[in-house]
Design a protein around this motif. Structure first.
Motif, PDB file in Angstrom:
ATOM      1  N   MET A 215       0.847  -1.196   0.000  1.00 34.10           N
ATOM      2  CA  MET A 215       0.000   0.000   0.000  1.00 34.10           C
ATOM      3  C   MET A 215       0.882   1.247   0.000  1.00 34.10           C
ATOM      4  SD  MET A 215      -3.216  -1.040   0.159  1.00 34.10           S
ATOM      5  CE  MET A 215      -4.143   0.334   0.846  1.00 34.10           C
ATOM      6  N   PRO A 216       0.342   2.371  -0.431  1.00 33.37           N
ATOM      7  CA  PRO A 216       1.098   3.622  -0.286  1.00 33.37           C
ATOM      8  C   PRO A 216       1.466   3.828   1.175  1.00 33.37           C
ATOM      9  CG  PRO A 216      -0.854   3.961  -1.644  1.00 33.37           C
ATOM     10  CD  PRO A 216      -0.969   2.592  -1.068  1.00 33.37           C
ATOM     11  N   ALA A 217       2.682   4.279   1.414  1.00 25.95           N
ATOM     12  CA  ALA A 217       3.138   4.440   2.803  1.00 25.95           C
ATOM     13  C   ALA A 217       4.187   5.536   2.890  1.00 25.95           C
ATOM     14  CB  ALA A 217       3.711   3.121   3.337  1.00 25.95           C
ATOM     15  N   TRP A 218       4.145   6.259   3.986  1.00 25.85           N
ATOM     16  CA  TRP A 218       5.199   7.230   4.296  1.00 25.85           C
ATOM     17  C   TRP A 218       6.299   6.524   5.064  1.00 25.85           C
ATOM     18  CZ3 TRP A 218       5.359  11.750   1.984  1.00 25.85           C
ATOM     19  CH2 TRP A 218       4.174  12.339   1.544  1.00 25.85           C
ATOM     20  N   ARG A 219       7.531   6.654   4.585  1.00 28.53           N
ATOM     21  CA  ARG A 219       8.675   6.076   5.300  1.00 28.53           C
ATOM     22  C   ARG A 219       9.408   7.171   6.067  1.00 28.53           C
ATOM     23  NH1 ARG A 219      14.088   3.813   2.426  1.00 28.53           N
ATOM     24  NH2 ARG A 219      14.515   6.054   2.446  1.00 28.53           N
ATOM     25  N   PHE A 220       9.669   6.902   7.336  1.00 29.55           N
ATOM     26  CA  PHE A 220      10.393   7.832   8.195  1.00 29.55           C
ATOM     27  C   PHE A 220      11.684   7.158   8.662  1.00 29.55           C
ATOM     28  CE2 PHE A 220       5.968   8.937   8.348  1.00 29.55           C
ATOM     29  CZ  PHE A 220       5.947  10.317   8.343  1.00 29.55           C
ATOM     30  N   VAL A 221      12.817   7.807   8.400  1.00 27.71           N
ATOM     31  CA  VAL A 221      14.116   7.280   8.818  1.00 27.71           C
ATOM     32  C   VAL A 221      14.636   8.136   9.961  1.00 27.71           C
ATOM     33  CG1 VAL A 221      16.474   6.708   8.109  1.00 27.71           C
ATOM     34  CG2 VAL A 221      14.598   6.465   6.472  1.00 27.71           C
ATOM     35  N   LEU A 222      14.989   7.484  11.059  1.00 26.26           N
ATOM     36  CA  LEU A 222      15.484   8.195  12.234  1.00 26.26           C
ATOM     37  C   LEU A 222      17.007   8.227  12.239  1.00 26.26           C
ATOM     38  CD1 LEU A 222      13.129   6.756  15.012  1.00 26.26           C
ATOM     39  CD2 LEU A 222      12.691   8.569  13.331  1.00 26.26           C
ATOM     40  N   GLU A 223      17.542   9.181  12.968  1.00 25.55           N
ATOM     41  CA  GLU A 223      19.003   9.307  13.092  1.00 25.55           C
ATOM     42  C   GLU A 223      19.613   8.040  13.675  1.00 25.55           C
ATOM     43  OE1 GLU A 223      22.518  11.700  12.681  1.00 25.55           O
ATOM     44  OE2 GLU A 223      20.461  12.158  12.104  1.00 25.55           O
ATOM     45  N   SER A 224      18.867   7.326  14.489  1.00 27.75           N
ATOM     46  CA  SER A 224      19.347   6.094  15.113  1.00 27.75           C
ATOM     47  C   SER A 224      19.477   4.955  14.113  1.00 27.75           C
ATOM     48  CB  SER A 224      18.392   5.667  16.226  1.00 27.75           C
ATOM     49  OG  SER A 224      17.110   5.355  15.700  1.00 27.75           O
ATOM     50  N   GLY A 225      18.913   5.130  12.927  1.00 23.86           N
ATOM     51  CA  GLY A 225      18.916   4.068  11.931  1.00 23.86           C
ATOM     52  C   GLY A 225      17.593   3.331  11.851  1.00 23.86           C
ATOM     53  N   GLU A 226      16.721   3.550  12.826  1.00 19.31           N
ATOM     54  CA  GLU A 226      15.420   2.880  12.814  1.00 19.31           C
ATOM     55  C   GLU A 226      14.555   3.433  11.684  1.00 19.31           C
ATOM     56  OE1 GLU A 226      11.650   1.833  15.785  1.00 19.31           O
ATOM     57  OE2 GLU A 226      13.258   3.171  16.459  1.00 19.31           O
ATOM     58  N   VAL A 227      13.752   2.557  11.093  1.00 20.59           N
ATOM     59  CA  VAL A 227      12.851   2.936  10.008  1.00 20.59           C
ATOM     60  C   VAL A 227      11.421   2.591  10.416  1.00 20.59           C
ATOM     61  CG1 VAL A 227      12.242   2.596   7.580  1.00 20.59           C
ATOM     62  CG2 VAL A 227      14.642   2.493   8.292  1.00 20.59           C
ATOM     63  N   LEU A 228      10.507   3.542  10.214  1.00 18.67           N
ATOM     64  CA  LEU A 228       9.097   3.328  10.509  1.00 18.67           C
ATOM     65  C   LEU A 228       8.265   3.700   9.287  1.00 18.67           C
ATOM     66  CD1 LEU A 228       8.950   4.899  14.088  1.00 18.67           C
ATOM     67  CD2 LEU A 228       8.768   2.458  13.557  1.00 18.67           C
ATOM     68  N   TYR A 229       7.189   2.950   9.072  1.00 19.33           N
ATOM     69  CA  TYR A 229       6.276   3.213   7.965  1.00 19.33           C
ATOM     70  C   TYR A 229       4.900   3.535   8.507  1.00 19.33           C
ATOM     71  CZ  TYR A 229       9.831   0.991   5.017  1.00 19.33           C
ATOM     72  OH  TYR A 229      11.004   0.683   4.378  1.00 19.33           O
ATOM     73  N   VAL A 230       4.263   4.547   7.923  1.00 19.36           N
ATOM     74  CA  VAL A 230       2.876   4.856   8.246  1.00 19.36           C
ATOM     75  C   VAL A 230       2.062   4.609   6.989  1.00 19.36           C
ATOM     76  CG1 VAL A 230       1.233   6.607   8.998  1.00 19.36           C
ATOM     77  CG2 VAL A 230       3.547   6.584   9.954  1.00 19.36           C
ATOM     78  N   GLN A 231       1.153   3.631   7.062  1.00 12.86           N
ATOM     79  CA  GLN A 231       0.344   3.276   5.907  1.00 12.86           C
ATOM     80  C   GLN A 231      -0.452   4.478   5.446  1.00 12.86           C
ATOM     81  OE1 GLN A 231      -2.743   2.486   4.378  1.00 12.86           O
ATOM     82  NE2 GLN A 231      -3.022   0.270   4.546  1.00 12.86           N
ATOM     83  N   GLY A 232      -0.401   4.766   4.148  1.00  9.40           N
ATOM     84  CA  GLY A 232      -0.919   6.024   3.633  1.00  9.40           C
ATOM     85  C   GLY A 232      -2.424   6.130   3.563  1.00  9.40           C
ATOM     86  N   ILE A 233      -3.147   5.040   3.803  1.00  9.96           N
ATOM     87  CA  ILE A 233      -4.609   5.093   3.767  1.00  9.96           C
ATOM     88  C   ILE A 233      -5.183   4.949   5.169  1.00  9.96           C
ATOM     89  CG2 ILE A 233      -6.694   4.115   2.745  1.00  9.96           C
ATOM     90  CD1 ILE A 233      -4.721   5.368   0.729  1.00  9.96           C
TER      91      ILE A 233
END
Length: 247
Positions: A215-233
């Motif tokens: 699905m469409p998703a916003w990807r957020f990359v943190l300075e710590s290296g962690e990656v989080l996705y927020v589903q766009g719908i």
């Protein structure tokens, strides 16, 4: 005097100097960017949470909210992790490549490389990472093309070929990046977290199935290296570490 050894020492000294200068330029640019960011798109309670948790956002907050469909894709080869391949002719490597430079250097041996986008933030020790593009614009974060390098040469690659199919259902409006970021800041990000990149693409949980859904998703990359996705719908939050929502 051992001129060969002296030459190597000079080369390494210049490389070290370039790294130091590059790091300083990056730090200056990051500080400048942080000072010029506009957080007015964030809700008041989100801005308050940022201050209370001392969270920094060093990436511009995109304002695009396109209408996008969900998609399905299937792995063309049985080995979903891909197979390591050696290049017939190693390519001179650099610390930082541009997209066009990679395409020019490798399109003969990897003809599909023009349909991928370089992801500098996901680079690993000894490997550059690229993702296939949906409609030539939106990266499919679940799938990667890895370029292996050593001794200043790109020597091989690992590709996981997929066949992408866009769903017949109607396109849906993607939620604003500011709203997705607000969800993370208020409910998921720890104190002192630093968000260094925000990007729209496609992401989906991986299942033991021939057909995968993204699905469409916003990807957020943190300075710590962690990656989080927020589903766009739906606005659900996913972490690749667990591949489960809300963790």
């Amino acid at each position: 005097m051992d001129w060969g050894r002296a030459k190597n020492v000079l080369i390494y000294a210049f490389l070290l100097l370039n790294l130091v200068l590059g790091y300083q330029i990056w730090m200056d640019a990051r500080e400048t960017a942080g000072a010029n960011l506009d957080f007015t798109s964030l809700a008041d309670n989100t801005q308050q949470a940022m201050e209370e948790k001392d969270i920094q956002v060093l990436a511009p907050i995109p304002n695009e909210t396109p209408k996008l469909p969900k998609l399905s894709y299937e792995f063309i080869e049985e080995d979903k992790a891909g197979v390591d391949m050696e290049l017939e002719q190693p390519v001179d490597s650099k610390l930082i490549f541009s997209q066009s430079e990679l395409e020019d250097a490798l399109e003969r041996e990897i003809p599909q490389i023009g349909t991928y986008r370089l992801d500098q933030l996901m680079a690993e020790d000894g490997a550059f990472v690229l993702h296939p593009l949906v409609d030539g614009k939106w990266p499919l974060f679940n799938v990667s093309l890895e370029l292996f390098y050593s001794d200043q040469k790109i020597t091989g690659y690992r590709q996981t070929p997929v066949r992408i199919t866009t769903a017949e259902e109607s396109d849906q409006q993607v939620l604003p990046a500011s709203k997705a970021l607000g969800t993370l800041i208020e409910n998921f990000l720890p104190n002192d977290a630093i968000v260094k990149d925000i990007q729209l693409g496609y992401y989906g949980q991986l299942f033991n199935s021939d057909i995968q859904v993204a699905m469409p998703a916003w990807r957020f990359v943190l300075e710590s290296g962690e990656v989080l996705y927020v589903q766009g719908i739906s606005g659900d939050v996913f972490s690749p570490k667990t591949d489960k929502p809300g963790e």
